[in-house]
Design an enzyme around this catalytic site. Sequence first.
Site, PDB file in Angstrom:
ATOM      1  N   GLU A 257      -0.585  -9.194   3.257  1.00 16.18           N
ATOM      2  CA  GLU A 257      -1.184  -7.662   3.470  1.00 16.18           C
ATOM      3  C   GLU A 257      -2.637  -7.443   2.787  1.00 16.18           C
ATOM      4  O   GLU A 257      -2.743  -8.390   2.127  1.00 16.18           O
ATOM      5  CB  GLU A 257       0.006  -6.830   3.008  1.00 16.18           C
ATOM      6  CG  GLU A 257       1.389  -6.970   3.436  1.00 16.18           C
ATOM      7  CD  GLU A 257       2.477  -5.995   2.460  1.00 16.18           C
ATOM      8  OE1 GLU A 257       2.011  -5.470   1.553  1.00 16.18           O
ATOM      9  OE2 GLU A 257       3.401  -6.115   3.088  1.00 16.18           O
ATOM     10  N   LYS A 259      -5.044  -6.008   0.239  1.00 11.80           N
ATOM     11  CA  LYS A 259      -4.834  -5.657  -0.949  1.00 11.80           C
ATOM     12  C   LYS A 259      -5.935  -4.514  -1.238  1.00 11.80           C
ATOM     13  O   LYS A 259      -7.052  -4.780  -1.247  1.00 11.80           O
ATOM     14  CB  LYS A 259      -5.346  -6.928  -1.754  1.00 11.80           C
ATOM     15  CG  LYS A 259      -4.906  -6.489  -3.178  1.00 11.80           C
ATOM     16  CD  LYS A 259      -5.229  -7.707  -4.240  1.00 11.80           C
ATOM     17  CE  LYS A 259      -4.896  -7.562  -5.831  1.00 11.80           C
ATOM     18  NZ  LYS A 259      -5.426  -6.124  -6.271  1.00 11.80           N
ATOM     19  N   ARG A 264      -2.073   2.090  -7.555  1.00  8.62           N
ATOM     20  CA  ARG A 264      -0.505   1.972  -7.055  1.00  8.62           C
ATOM     21  C   ARG A 264       0.252   3.122  -7.625  1.00  8.62           C
ATOM     22  O   ARG A 264       0.271   3.667  -8.438  1.00  8.62           O
ATOM     23  CB  ARG A 264      -0.048   0.695  -7.836  1.00  8.62           C
ATOM     24  CG  ARG A 264       1.383   0.562  -7.452  1.00  8.62           C
ATOM     25  CD  ARG A 264       1.896  -0.882  -8.111  1.00  8.62           C
ATOM     26  NE  ARG A 264       3.155  -1.416  -7.519  1.00  8.62           N
ATOM     27  CZ  ARG A 264       3.457  -2.701  -7.782  1.00  8.62           C
ATOM     28  NH1 ARG A 264       2.631  -3.611  -8.214  1.00  8.62           N
ATOM     29  NH2 ARG A 264       4.713  -3.167  -7.185  1.00  8.62           N
ATOM     30  N   ARG A 279       1.564   2.580 -11.855  1.00  3.92           N
ATOM     31  CA  ARG A 279       2.036   1.215 -12.246  1.00  3.92           C
ATOM     32  C   ARG A 279       2.528   1.279 -13.524  1.00  3.92           C
ATOM     33  O   ARG A 279       3.466   0.253 -14.001  1.00  3.92           O
ATOM     34  CB  ARG A 279       0.715   0.484 -12.004  1.00  3.92           C
ATOM     35  CG  ARG A 279       0.807  -1.034 -12.419  1.00  3.92           C
ATOM     36  CD  ARG A 279      -0.593  -1.518 -12.598  1.00  3.92           C
ATOM     37  NE  ARG A 279      -0.493  -2.784 -13.084  1.00  3.92           N
ATOM     38  CZ  ARG A 279      -0.721  -3.878 -12.459  1.00  3.92           C
ATOM     39  NH1 ARG A 279      -1.418  -3.860 -11.275  1.00  3.92           N
ATOM     40  NH2 ARG A 279      -0.720  -4.938 -13.045  1.00  3.92           N
TER      41      ARG A 279
HETATM   42  P1  AMP Z   1      -4.032  -6.545  -9.749  1.00  5.18           P
HETATM   43  O1  AMP Z   1      -3.876  -5.024 -10.162  1.00  5.18           O
HETATM   44  O2  AMP Z   1      -5.124  -7.296  -9.692  1.00  5.18           O
HETATM   45  O3  AMP Z   1      -3.130  -7.392 -10.687  1.00  5.18           O
HETATM   46  O4  AMP Z   1      -3.161  -6.857  -8.294  1.00  5.18           O
HETATM   47  C1  AMP Z   1      -1.974  -6.326  -8.126  1.00  5.18           C
HETATM   48  C2  AMP Z   1      -1.817  -4.949  -7.329  1.00  5.18           C
HETATM   49  O5  AMP Z   1      -2.264  -5.004  -6.102  1.00  5.18           O
HETATM   50  C3  AMP Z   1      -0.846  -4.035  -7.205  1.00  5.18           C
HETATM   51  O6  AMP Z   1      -0.176  -3.642  -8.536  1.00  5.18           O
HETATM   52  C4  AMP Z   1      -1.043  -2.978  -6.461  1.00  5.18           C
HETATM   53  O7  AMP Z   1      -1.606  -1.794  -6.806  1.00  5.18           O
HETATM   54  C5  AMP Z   1      -2.241  -3.303  -5.379  1.00  5.18           C
HETATM   55  N1  AMP Z   1      -2.208  -3.639  -3.932  1.00  5.18           N
HETATM   56  C6  AMP Z   1      -2.794  -3.291  -3.041  1.00  5.18           C
HETATM   57  N2  AMP Z   1      -2.375  -3.674  -1.994  1.00  5.18           N
HETATM   58  C7  AMP Z   1      -1.183  -3.934  -2.023  1.00  5.18           C
HETATM   59  C8  AMP Z   1      -0.145  -4.650  -1.276  1.00  5.18           C
HETATM   60  N3  AMP Z   1      -0.382  -4.726   0.149  1.00  5.18           N
HETATM   61  N4  AMP Z   1       1.062  -4.938  -1.772  1.00  5.18           N
HETATM   62  C9  AMP Z   1       1.074  -4.949  -3.077  1.00  5.18           C
HETATM   63  N5  AMP Z   1       0.078  -4.556  -4.112  1.00  5.18           N
HETATM   64  C10 AMP Z   1      -0.842  -4.344  -3.533  1.00  5.18           C
END
Ligand code: AMP
Length: 594
Positions: A257, A259, A264, A279
């Site tokens: 998917e 990102k 979030r 989050r």
């Molecule tokens: P990180 O903030 O770098 O740890 O990456 C994880 C975060 O990516 C999640 O907590 C979401 O906020 C974000 N995210 C964006 N798109 C998606 C998606 N398609 N599925 C899951 N998380 C996503």
Amino acid sequence: MLYNEIVDVYEKIEATTKRLEMTDLLVNLLRKTPKEVIDKVIYLTQGKLYPDYYGVEIGLAERLALRALSEASGMTVSELENKLSEMGDIGLVTEYSLQRRKVKTLTEFLSSSKKTQLTVLEVYNTLDEIAKTSGEGAQDKKIRLLAGLLKKATPREGKYIMRTVTGRLRLGIADMTILDALAITFAQSKEARAKIEKAYNVSNDLGEVARRLAEEGLSGIDKIKIVIGRPIRPMLAERLSDAREIMEKLGGKFAAEYKYDGERIQAHKSGGNVILFSRRSENITHHYPDVCELIRSGLKAKEAVVEGEVVAVNTQTGEFLPFQELMHRRRKYGIEEAMEKYPVTLFLFDVLYVDGEEMLDKPYLERRRKLEEIVIEGERVKMATSKIIKDVEELEKFFMEAVEIGCEGLVCKSITSESIYQAGARGWLWIKYKRDYKSEMIDTVDLVVVGGFWGKGKRAGSYGALLMAAYDDETDTFKTVCKVGTGFTDEDLEKLPSILEPYRIPHPHARVDAKLEADVWFTPAIVLEILGAEITLSPIHTCALNKIREGAGLAIRFPRFTGKYRTDKKPEDATTVREIIEMYKMQLKKIEER
Ligand code: AMP
């Protein structure tokens, strides 16, 4: 139960830095805690009165707390303020001033020696009343309540009451340590531990988990279900930067998917009512009235819990805007105006509950199907773009497409029958695949501020550099990885001391593992985004110590602050030690390939 009994344990916990010792102390405490107050004992031990998502903090201003202390101790407010600047801890000042408390008359002496001891319930209920008092005359009433409590307290009890009421009780006990202690107290098996953790992940409420365990044992835990309006702890992703490894980890076939680089959101809908959680499980409904409306009108289900990413968009061009633009929404007033100036689009990617049915244990494809079924897509609410991937070329192509339209990369998701929604856990069912090299530099990392070094010259009065740490999820500690002094604007430098002040402590935090001697230490709380040039072996940092080479850790070279305060991340959401090791290995591989 007497408040004195938990204060005994606090003192011992403060004196140790070993997690196992902390757990033992907690177990002893839980064993003698009556079930009627066990939830309250848990909250108090965490320095709070309710689970975080209630959004009610005791946080009485220091100024008011000192007025109450003046009344209880007989010292003047200015004497107390002087003592506070000398001792630096409101708890110690309280202990000191209450020890000096003078008994004025014979009657007072007689009544004070007969004085009954404070119970946990009395302390909790009074703090609760202080927290909930609002409106006209609230300040005076809060002071009166607190002074009353302090008058009855011993100096040692007073120390902890004041730290609690001003939001400064930080014993350094992680949620996982409390879960361990609960499991040891109420059930011994590994399965029971997992069950207890799951109940916590669904309820976000350690007090409730403890109360159910104490009242009904393990069977009480099964009764903890999803409740609309109570945030579920979000599932997190692991990270890999090699397409082949991702293919392998996910069994050769998976869903990828986009990102999205936004915020979030976990949306809870019940009829016309919508609540949004961040989050970190904070209630952020008031930041996004427009998203609430999208959820209200964009979901066919009457009741649902869904997750997605809110992204700022340029309505002129349809382009995604950087994550920082959403900061304009973090305000109390003027939301209408901010909504117009900074419109957002919601991309939905998961569903956890629909009309009486819990979806957590359903596999990814079933959840996705359900989500598609209930979402009415429109201009501003969409399904996250997704694709089933079967080979590396496809993955790389899809990745480029995502980056091209302004996403950070992909989240690759397992589609096996075991691909459940792992609330609260970082696991290999979700793997993020982000851009790893931006113009010869490694990707950004999110690190936690654990220490500081005073600035000199132009930077006198602020920090010259901050000691940054990664999160080690194996030991639940923070390991240092660099000292960052560049990338801060004048404005950053000006506000950093006050941002960090609430977290200042006189010694390294119990969960911080550092070899360097910083000038000041902080409770891990603030997460900053850092961009580095490369990762190197280091004799002075503790990240991945002895993992790559005996006696050496890993450090980020030439780190610079990108300007992003990751307020959406808890310290435990920071880049992990494992991720840094992974990035180091990737870097070696790239160098070999050249
Ligand atoms: P990180 O903030 O770098 O740890 O990456 C994880 C975060 O990516 C999640 O907590 C979401 O906020 C974000 N995210 C964006 N798109 C998606 C998606 N398609 N599925 C899951 N998380 C996503």
